[in-house]
Design a protein around this motif. Structure first.
Motif, PDB file in Angstrom:
ATOM      1  N   SER A  96      -0.450  12.911  -1.811  1.00 47.98           N
ATOM      2  CA  SER A  96       0.714  12.890  -0.921  1.00 47.98           C
ATOM      3  C   SER A  96       0.467  11.878   0.185  1.00 47.98           C
ATOM      4  O   SER A  96      -0.651  11.690   0.647  1.00 47.98           O
ATOM      5  N   TYR A  97       1.539  11.228   0.589  1.00 46.70           N
ATOM      6  CA  TYR A  97       1.462  10.229   1.646  1.00 46.70           C
ATOM      7  C   TYR A  97       2.124  10.791   2.890  1.00 46.70           C
ATOM      8  O   TYR A  97       3.256  11.259   2.846  1.00 46.70           O
ATOM      9  N   ASP A  98       1.409  10.778   4.012  1.00 46.02           N
ATOM     10  CA  ASP A  98       1.934  11.280   5.277  1.00 46.02           C
ATOM     11  C   ASP A  98       2.006  10.123   6.269  1.00 46.02           C
ATOM     12  O   ASP A  98       0.979   9.642   6.750  1.00 46.02           O
ATOM     13  N   PHE A 144       0.832  -1.200   0.000  1.00 42.24           N
ATOM     14  CA  PHE A 144       0.000   0.000   0.000  1.00 42.24           C
ATOM     15  C   PHE A 144       0.872   1.257   0.000  1.00 42.24           C
ATOM     16  O   PHE A 144       0.663   2.175  -0.796  1.00 42.24           O
ATOM     17  N   VAL A 145       1.869   1.296   0.881  1.00 41.86           N
ATOM     18  CA  VAL A 145       2.742   2.472   0.989  1.00 41.86           C
ATOM     19  C   VAL A 145       3.520   2.680  -0.310  1.00 41.86           C
ATOM     20  O   VAL A 145       3.646   3.813  -0.791  1.00 41.86           O
ATOM     21  N   THR A 146       4.017   1.606  -0.898  1.00 41.06           N
ATOM     22  CA  THR A 146       4.765   1.714  -2.157  1.00 41.06           C
ATOM     23  C   THR A 146       3.883   2.307  -3.252  1.00 41.06           C
ATOM     24  O   THR A 146       4.308   3.202  -3.991  1.00 41.06           O
ATOM     25  N   ALA A 147       2.647   1.836  -3.348  1.00 41.69           N
ATOM     26  CA  ALA A 147       1.718   2.363  -4.355  1.00 41.69           C
ATOM     27  C   ALA A 147       1.375   3.824  -4.061  1.00 41.69           C
ATOM     28  O   ALA A 147       1.328   4.659  -4.973  1.00 41.69           O
ATOM     29  N   ALA A 148       1.155   4.147  -2.786  1.00 42.33           N
ATOM     30  CA  ALA A 148       0.836   5.532  -2.410  1.00 42.33           C
ATOM     31  C   ALA A 148       1.996   6.470  -2.746  1.00 42.33           C
ATOM     32  O   ALA A 148       1.790   7.572  -3.248  1.00 42.33           O
ATOM     33  N   LYS A 149       3.209   6.020  -2.499  1.00 35.88           N
ATOM     34  CA  LYS A 149       4.377   6.862  -2.806  1.00 35.88           C
ATOM     35  C   LYS A 149       4.566   7.019  -4.316  1.00 35.88           C
ATOM     36  O   LYS A 149       5.029   8.062  -4.771  1.00 35.88           O
ATOM     37  N   GLN A 150       4.213   6.011  -5.092  1.00 34.10           N
ATOM     38  CA  GLN A 150       4.281   6.140  -6.544  1.00 34.10           C
ATOM     39  C   GLN A 150       3.250   7.161  -7.035  1.00 34.10           C
ATOM     40  O   GLN A 150       3.531   7.961  -7.916  1.00 34.10           O
ATOM     41  N   LEU A 151       2.058   7.137  -6.443  1.00 33.19           N
ATOM     42  CA  LEU A 151       1.037   8.140  -6.787  1.00 33.19           C
ATOM     43  C   LEU A 151       1.529   9.541  -6.414  1.00 33.19           C
ATOM     44  O   LEU A 151       1.281  10.502  -7.137  1.00 33.19           O
ATOM     45  N   GLU A 152       2.227   9.637  -5.305  1.00 34.78           N
ATOM     46  CA  GLU A 152       2.804  10.917  -4.891  1.00 34.78           C
ATOM     47  C   GLU A 152       3.849  11.372  -5.920  1.00 34.78           C
ATOM     48  O   GLU A 152       3.893  12.550  -6.298  1.00 34.78           O
ATOM     49  N   ALA A 153       4.644  10.435  -6.404  1.00 28.89           N
ATOM     50  CA  ALA A 153       5.699  10.756  -7.374  1.00 28.89           C
ATOM     51  C   ALA A 153       5.127  11.271  -8.697  1.00 28.89           C
ATOM     52  O   ALA A 153       5.753  12.087  -9.361  1.00 28.89           O
ATOM     53  N   ILE A 154       3.939  10.794  -9.066  1.00 29.87           N
ATOM     54  CA  ILE A 154       3.328  11.288 -10.314  1.00 29.87           C
ATOM     55  C   ILE A 154       2.317  12.401 -10.035  1.00 29.87           C
ATOM     56  O   ILE A 154       1.483  12.725 -10.861  1.00 29.87           O
ATOM     57  N   ASN A 155       2.411  12.970  -8.830  1.00 34.73           N
ATOM     58  CA  ASN A 155       1.655  14.167  -8.459  1.00 34.73           C
ATOM     59  C   ASN A 155       0.142  13.973  -8.407  1.00 34.73           C
ATOM     60  O   ASN A 155      -0.617  14.846  -8.808  1.00 34.73           O
TER      61      ASN A 155
END
Length: 159
Positions: free
Chosen positions: A93-95, A79-90
Protein backbone atom coordinates in the motif's frame (compact mmCIF):
# COMPACT_ATOMS: atom_id res chain seq x y z
CA UNK A 1 30.35 3.38 -26.84
CA UNK A 2 28.97 2.04 -23.56
CA UNK A 3 25.41 0.94 -23.30
CA UNK A 4 22.91 3.15 -21.57
CA UNK A 5 21.12 1.75 -18.51
CA UNK A 6 18.03 3.61 -19.66
CA UNK A 7 17.52 2.13 -23.13
CA UNK A 8 17.86 -1.43 -24.26
CA UNK A 9 21.47 -1.98 -23.11
CA UNK A 10 22.63 -3.96 -20.11
CA UNK A 11 21.98 -2.21 -16.83
CA UNK A 12 25.04 -1.16 -14.91
CA UNK A 13 26.14 -3.72 -12.38
CA UNK A 14 27.19 -2.74 -8.91
CA UNK A 15 25.88 -1.96 -5.47
CA UNK A 16 22.13 -1.76 -5.44
CA UNK A 17 21.38 -3.90 -8.50
CA UNK A 18 19.04 -6.75 -7.69
CA UNK A 19 18.96 -10.11 -9.40
CA UNK A 20 15.35 -9.68 -10.51
CA UNK A 21 16.24 -6.44 -12.28
CA UNK A 22 18.28 -6.26 -15.42
CA UNK A 23 18.27 -9.92 -16.28
CA UNK A 24 20.09 -10.98 -19.39
CA UNK A 25 23.11 -8.76 -19.66
CA UNK A 26 23.16 -8.96 -23.46
CA UNK A 27 23.36 -5.85 -25.56
CA UNK A 28 20.22 -5.32 -27.54
CA UNK A 29 19.11 -3.08 -30.30
CA UNK A 30 16.09 -0.84 -30.22
CA UNK A 31 15.30 -1.80 -33.81
CA UNK A 32 11.76 -3.04 -34.01
CA UNK A 33 10.94 -1.80 -30.51
CA UNK A 34 8.85 1.23 -29.86
CA UNK A 35 9.23 3.69 -27.00
CA UNK A 36 6.09 2.32 -25.30
CA UNK A 37 7.77 -1.09 -25.02
CA UNK A 38 10.85 0.51 -23.45
CA UNK A 39 8.62 2.39 -21.00
CA UNK A 40 6.75 -0.82 -20.06
CA UNK A 41 10.04 -2.64 -19.42
CA UNK A 42 11.34 0.21 -17.27
CA UNK A 43 8.02 0.48 -15.39
CA UNK A 44 8.14 -3.25 -14.66
CA UNK A 45 11.74 -2.92 -13.43
CA UNK A 46 10.73 -0.05 -11.10
CA UNK A 47 7.95 -2.18 -9.58
CA UNK A 48 10.40 -5.03 -9.08
CA UNK A 49 12.94 -2.64 -7.55
CA UNK A 50 10.39 -1.32 -5.06
CA UNK A 51 9.48 -4.86 -3.97
CA UNK A 52 13.14 -5.77 -3.54
CA UNK A 53 14.20 -2.63 -1.70
CA UNK A 54 15.69 -3.17 1.76
CA UNK A 55 13.14 -3.58 4.55
CA UNK A 56 9.36 -3.53 4.74
CA UNK A 57 9.01 0.02 3.34
CA UNK A 58 10.55 2.24 0.71
CA UNK A 59 10.28 5.88 -0.27
CA UNK A 60 11.23 7.60 -3.50
CA UNK A 61 14.15 9.23 -1.73
CA UNK A 62 15.54 5.94 -0.37
CA UNK A 63 14.92 4.22 -3.72
CA UNK A 64 17.01 6.73 -5.69
CA UNK A 65 19.78 6.58 -3.08
CA UNK A 66 19.96 2.83 -2.51
CA UNK A 67 17.87 1.18 -5.21
CA UNK A 68 19.20 -0.49 -8.32
CA UNK A 69 21.91 1.69 -9.83
CA UNK A 70 20.29 1.54 -13.25
CA UNK A 71 17.01 2.97 -11.88
CA UNK A 72 18.23 5.74 -9.59
CA UNK A 73 17.27 8.36 -12.18
CA UNK A 74 13.49 7.80 -11.91
CA UNK A 75 11.39 10.74 -10.83
CA UNK A 76 8.85 10.76 -8.03
CA UNK A 77 5.88 10.50 -10.39
CA UNK A 78 7.27 7.28 -11.89
CA UNK A 79 7.90 5.87 -8.40
CA UNK A 80 4.36 6.71 -7.22
CA UNK A 81 2.80 5.23 -10.37
CA UNK A 82 4.71 1.97 -9.87
CA UNK A 83 3.87 1.90 -6.15
CA UNK A 84 0.17 2.40 -6.90
CA UNK A 85 0.26 -0.41 -9.47
CA UNK A 86 1.79 -2.70 -6.82
CA UNK A 87 -1.02 -1.62 -4.51
CA UNK A 88 -3.57 -2.47 -7.22
CA UNK A 89 -2.22 -6.03 -7.51
CA UNK A 90 -2.27 -6.36 -3.71
CA UNK A 91 1.47 -6.40 -3.00
CA UNK A 92 1.47 -3.41 -0.68
CA UNK A 93 0.00 0.00 0.00
CA UNK A 94 1.14 3.51 -0.77
CA UNK A 95 0.54 6.24 1.82
CA UNK A 96 1.11 9.74 0.45
CA UNK A 97 0.29 11.43 3.78
CA UNK A 98 3.60 10.44 5.36
CA UNK A 99 6.50 12.81 4.59
CA UNK A 100 6.52 12.59 0.82
CA UNK A 101 5.00 9.14 0.54
CA UNK A 102 5.87 5.66 1.78
CA UNK A 103 5.26 2.31 0.11
CA UNK A 104 4.50 -0.42 2.65
CA UNK A 105 5.20 -3.90 1.33
CA UNK A 106 2.88 -6.74 2.25
CA UNK A 107 4.33 -9.13 4.80
CA UNK A 108 5.83 -12.18 3.09
CA UNK A 109 2.98 -14.40 4.30
CA UNK A 110 0.37 -11.96 2.93
CA UNK A 111 2.27 -11.45 -0.34
CA UNK A 112 2.89 -15.14 -1.07
CA UNK A 113 -0.13 -15.71 -3.32
CA UNK A 114 0.44 -12.54 -5.32
CA UNK A 115 4.16 -13.24 -5.72
CA UNK A 116 3.28 -16.68 -7.05
CA UNK A 117 0.93 -15.00 -9.54
CA UNK A 118 3.61 -12.46 -10.55
CA UNK A 119 6.94 -14.34 -10.44
CA UNK A 120 8.41 -11.89 -12.94
CA UNK A 121 8.35 -9.14 -10.29
CA UNK A 122 10.28 -10.93 -7.55
CA UNK A 123 11.06 -14.43 -6.45
CA UNK A 124 9.51 -15.44 -3.14
CA UNK A 125 12.92 -16.28 -1.64
CA UNK A 126 14.44 -12.96 -2.67
CA UNK A 127 11.40 -11.05 -1.36
CA UNK A 128 11.68 -12.83 2.01
CA UNK A 129 15.35 -11.92 2.34
CA UNK A 130 14.93 -8.27 1.27
CA UNK A 131 11.80 -7.74 3.41
CA UNK A 132 13.63 -8.94 6.54
CA UNK A 133 16.45 -6.39 6.14
CA UNK A 134 16.43 -3.23 8.21
CA UNK A 135 15.05 -0.04 6.69
CA UNK A 136 17.98 1.97 5.30
CA UNK A 137 19.05 5.17 7.02
CA UNK A 138 18.27 7.06 3.81
CA UNK A 139 14.57 6.88 4.74
CA UNK A 140 15.26 9.78 7.08
CA UNK A 141 14.64 10.65 10.73
CA UNK A 142 11.25 12.39 10.23
CA UNK A 143 9.76 9.38 8.46
CA UNK A 144 11.32 7.03 11.01
CA UNK A 145 9.88 8.97 13.97
CA UNK A 146 6.45 9.19 12.34
CA UNK A 147 6.26 5.46 11.54
CA UNK A 148 7.41 4.45 15.03
CA UNK A 149 5.02 6.89 16.75
CA UNK A 150 2.12 5.55 14.65
CA UNK A 151 3.06 1.98 15.58
CA UNK A 152 3.57 1.01 11.93
CA UNK A 153 7.21 -0.05 12.44
CA UNK A 154 9.50 -0.78 15.35
CA UNK A 155 12.74 0.98 16.25
CA UNK A 156 14.56 -2.32 15.68
CA UNK A 157 13.50 -2.32 12.01
CA UNK A 158 15.71 0.68 11.25
CA UNK A 159 19.48 0.85 10.80
Amino acid sequence: MGSSPHRGGSPMRGRGDYKAIGRGGKKSSNRGRDENEDERVTFHRVMSGILLAMGPITTHSSFVRQGPTSLRWINKEQFVTAAKQLEAINLGSYDSTIAGGVFFKKSPSDALTMLQAHPDLASIDEYLVRYALRVPASVGPKVKEMLISQGRLLESQFK
